[in-house]
Design a protein around this motif. Structure first.
Motif: not given
Length: 230
Positions: A47-56, A172-176, A181-183, A202-206
């Motif tokens: 299962t690929p994650d948008p943060a660039g890692f995979v859950r296997l 701090n403002d990340a929503t995911r 270790i993956a972040r 899930g982070f973008a400027p206000r």
């Protein structure tokens, strides 16, 4: 005494060619079937994650034949590690056996990746010390970073930005909720003030989206396309 020719069977060049063509077709069918099988395994086990890692899923990986498991594992490592080629077969086989036998312990590193047990799954994420340095994000020019992420800033985007890893800092403002270790290896756009956007977290400027955040994409999906295990 019988002539030597009595013991030899001659084939015409056309007959040899026909046999070679038939053999090539059978091999092509077998290869297509193999590629389809391990692509299906990837779809079930990874299962690929948008943060660039995979859950296997180690159970699904171990339940498959060794050939399919090796190819699926190679595809994941190549995608997450941003490499052009999979790891060497001997090391790949050793890792696969450790996963299949449940003796991974606290984890392994291979192909620029960390493979770590996490809540009944395996996290396959980028190895921090193997991450590429930040790449300048020039307005209007497409850039690729770490063999995994690409970005094309708008032509009127501000200068002085770069694309690189989130690193050990906490967003701090990340929503995911992404495992620490993956972040570390997630892609982020920065300027002199710090992180502007990290879409995988899930982070973008206000105020919403930026000119660059929607354009940040994985340049090497974990599908295994083009991966060859030899």
């Amino acid at each position: 005494m019988s002539s030597l020719s009595n013991y030899l069977v001659y084939s015409s060049p056309s007959a040899n060619t026909e046999r070679l063509v038939a053999t090539a077709r059978r091999l092509a069918r077998a290869r297509q079937a193999l590629e389809l099988s391990w692509a299906r395994l990837l779809a079930r086990a990874a299962t690929p994650d948008p943060a660039g890692f995979v859950r296997l899923d180690p159970g699904r990986l171990a339940a498959a034949s060794e050939e399919l498991g090796l190819r699926a594992l190679a595809a994941v490592l190549t995608a997450v590690g941003g490499a052009d080629y999979p790891p060497r077969l001997e090391r790949l086989e050793r890792l696969y056996r450790d996963i299949a036998h449940g003796v991974l312990g606290r984890g392994r590193t291979l192909g620029g990746c960390r493979i770590v047990p996490y809540r009944g799954t395996l996290l396959v994420c980028r190895e921090g010390k193997k991450l590429a340095p930040p790449a300048p994000a020039r307005p209007g020019a497409k850039i690729n970073w770490d063999g995994r992420s690409s970005l094309r800033p708008a032509p009127n985007a501000p200068k002085g930005r770069c694309l690189g890893a989130v690193g050990p800092v906490k967003v701090n403002d990340a929503t995911r909720d992404v495992p620490a270790i993956a972040r570390i290896g997630a892609a982020a756009l920065r300027d002199v003030r710090g992180i502007i956007a990290a879409p995988g977290l899930g982070f973008a400027p206000r105020g919403g989206r930026t000119d660059a955040a929607p354009l940040l994409r994985a340049s090497r999906p974990a599908t295994g396309a083009g991966v060859k295990v030899v």
